[in-house]
Design a protein around this motif. Structure first.
Motif, PDB file in Angstrom:
ATOM      1  N   MET A   1       0.817  -1.187   0.000  1.00  0.00           N
ATOM      2  CA  MET A   1       0.000   0.000   0.000  1.00  0.00           C
ATOM      3  C   MET A   1       0.866   1.258   0.000  1.00  0.00           C
ATOM      4  O   MET A   1       0.573   2.211  -0.700  1.00  0.00           O
ATOM      5  N   TYR A   2       1.930   1.238   0.794  1.00  0.00           N
ATOM      6  CA  TYR A   2       2.819   2.394   0.887  1.00  0.00           C
ATOM      7  C   TYR A   2       3.485   2.654  -0.457  1.00  0.00           C
ATOM      8  O   TYR A   2       3.564   3.796  -0.909  1.00  0.00           O
ATOM      9  N   THR A   3       3.955   1.591  -1.110  1.00  0.00           N
ATOM     10  CA  THR A   3       4.630   1.740  -2.397  1.00  0.00           C
ATOM     11  C   THR A   3       3.657   2.254  -3.456  1.00  0.00           C
ATOM     12  O   THR A   3       4.021   3.106  -4.274  1.00  0.00           O
ATOM     13  N   PHE A   4       2.438   1.744  -3.450  1.00  0.00           N
ATOM     14  CA  PHE A   4       1.425   2.198  -4.400  1.00  0.00           C
ATOM     15  C   PHE A   4       1.148   3.694  -4.232  1.00  0.00           C
ATOM     16  O   PHE A   4       1.104   4.442  -5.220  1.00  0.00           O
ATOM     17  N   LEU A   5       0.960   4.140  -2.997  1.00  0.00           N
ATOM     18  CA  LEU A   5       0.700   5.562  -2.756  1.00  0.00           C
ATOM     19  C   LEU A   5       1.901   6.424  -3.117  1.00  0.00           C
ATOM     20  O   LEU A   5       1.744   7.553  -3.599  1.00  0.00           O
ATOM     21  N   LEU A   6       3.093   5.902  -2.914  1.00  0.00           N
ATOM     22  CA  LEU A   6       4.299   6.640  -3.271  1.00  0.00           C
ATOM     23  C   LEU A   6       4.407   6.812  -4.788  1.00  0.00           C
ATOM     24  O   LEU A   6       4.772   7.891  -5.273  1.00  0.00           O
ATOM     25  N   ILE A   7       4.046   5.781  -5.539  1.00  0.00           N
ATOM     26  CA  ILE A   7       4.065   5.878  -7.006  1.00  0.00           C
ATOM     27  C   ILE A   7       3.016   6.884  -7.481  1.00  0.00           C
ATOM     28  O   ILE A   7       3.289   7.699  -8.376  1.00  0.00           O
ATOM     29  N   ILE A   8       1.832   6.863  -6.870  1.00  0.00           N
ATOM     30  CA  ILE A   8       0.788   7.831  -7.226  1.00  0.00           C
ATOM     31  C   ILE A   8       1.257   9.254  -6.909  1.00  0.00           C
ATOM     32  O   ILE A   8       1.005  10.192  -7.680  1.00  0.00           O
ATOM     33  N   LEU A   9       1.975   9.449  -5.802  1.00  0.00           N
ATOM     34  CA  LEU A   9       2.495  10.766  -5.439  1.00  0.00           C
ATOM     35  C   LEU A   9       3.498  11.262  -6.474  1.00  0.00           C
ATOM     36  O   LEU A   9       3.476  12.439  -6.859  1.00  0.00           O
ATOM     37  N   ILE A  10       4.361  10.384  -6.939  1.00  0.00           N
ATOM     38  CA  ILE A  10       5.360  10.780  -7.937  1.00  0.00           C
ATOM     39  C   ILE A  10       4.679  11.139  -9.258  1.00  0.00           C
ATOM     40  O   ILE A  10       5.027  12.143  -9.893  1.00  0.00           O
ATOM     41  N   ILE A  11       3.704  10.349  -9.666  1.00  0.00           N
ATOM     42  CA  ILE A  11       2.969  10.651 -10.906  1.00  0.00           C
ATOM     43  C   ILE A  11       2.228  11.980 -10.771  1.00  0.00           C
ATOM     44  O   ILE A  11       2.246  12.815 -11.696  1.00  0.00           O
ATOM     45  N   THR A  12       1.609  12.214  -9.622  1.00  0.00           N
ATOM     46  CA  THR A  12       0.895  13.468  -9.385  1.00  0.00           C
ATOM     47  C   THR A  12       1.845  14.658  -9.442  1.00  0.00           C
ATOM     48  O   THR A  12       1.497  15.713  -9.993  1.00  0.00           O
ATOM     49  N   SER A  13       3.034  14.504  -8.915  1.00  0.00           N
ATOM     50  CA  SER A  13       3.991  15.615  -8.947  1.00  0.00           C
ATOM     51  C   SER A  13       4.385  15.954 -10.377  1.00  0.00           C
ATOM     52  O   SER A  13       4.485  17.136 -10.729  1.00  0.00           O
ATOM     53  N   PHE A  14       4.577  14.960 -11.227  1.00  0.00           N
ATOM     54  CA  PHE A  14       4.913  15.238 -12.623  1.00  0.00           C
ATOM     55  C   PHE A  14       3.739  15.888 -13.359  1.00  0.00           C
ATOM     56  O   PHE A  14       3.937  16.776 -14.193  1.00  0.00           O
ATOM     57  N   VAL A  15       2.516  15.477 -13.048  1.00  0.00           N
ATOM     58  CA  VAL A  15       1.338  16.079 -13.677  1.00  0.00           C
ATOM     59  C   VAL A  15       1.215  17.550 -13.265  1.00  0.00           C
ATOM     60  O   VAL A  15       0.937  18.418 -14.108  1.00  0.00           O
TER      61      VAL A  15
END
Length: 129
Positions: free
Chosen positions: A1-15
């Motif tokens: 769960m932590y890794t999934f949310l971290l990946i979503i955070l990185i994608i959101t930052s690029f967007v």
């Protein structure tokens, strides 16, 4: 769960980075208040722009970024619980004591009995099988 949310955070930052960089500048800022290209009423109050897609993506992306960062921070704090040094097992057992050296010839006998005594003070007799 932590890794999934971290990946979503990185994608959101690029967007969010892409949405902010693709937006057109308003042309205001500090230069406009000192006699720039805009009129005096626009520089004092500012112009109202219609909310286009990039503006909405920037706001929603920024909010999602903050929310995910807060959740990830809480999750990382919960994994590290304080531990007491008393809860840790001992690292090594104490070294076994060595047997006393053999009695030398002519030395007085030791006052400490080698075999434990029974209640009446006598040494136990060996039992035969």
């Amino acid at each position: 769960m932590y890794t999934f949310l971290l990946i979503i955070l990185i994608i959101t930052s690029f967007v969010v980075i892409a949405a902010v960089l693709l937006q057109a500048g308003k042309g205001g800022g500090i230069a406009a208040s000192f006699g720039g290209a805009s009129t005096s009423s626009d520089s004092l109050i500012g112009t109202r722009q219609a909310g286009n897609l990039l503006t909405k993506v920037s706001w929603w992306g920024g909010g999602l970024f903050l929310l995910l960062a807060f959740i990830l921070q809480l999750m990382s704090v919960r994994t590290r619980t304080p531990q007491s040094i008393l809860d840790q097992p001992l690292g090594t057992a104490p070294a076994p004591t060595t047997a006393p050296p053999a009695a030398q010839k002519g030395a007085p006998p030791s006052a400490v009995p080698v075999v434990p005594l029974e209640k009446d003070g006598k040494a136990p007799t060996p039992k035969s099988p």
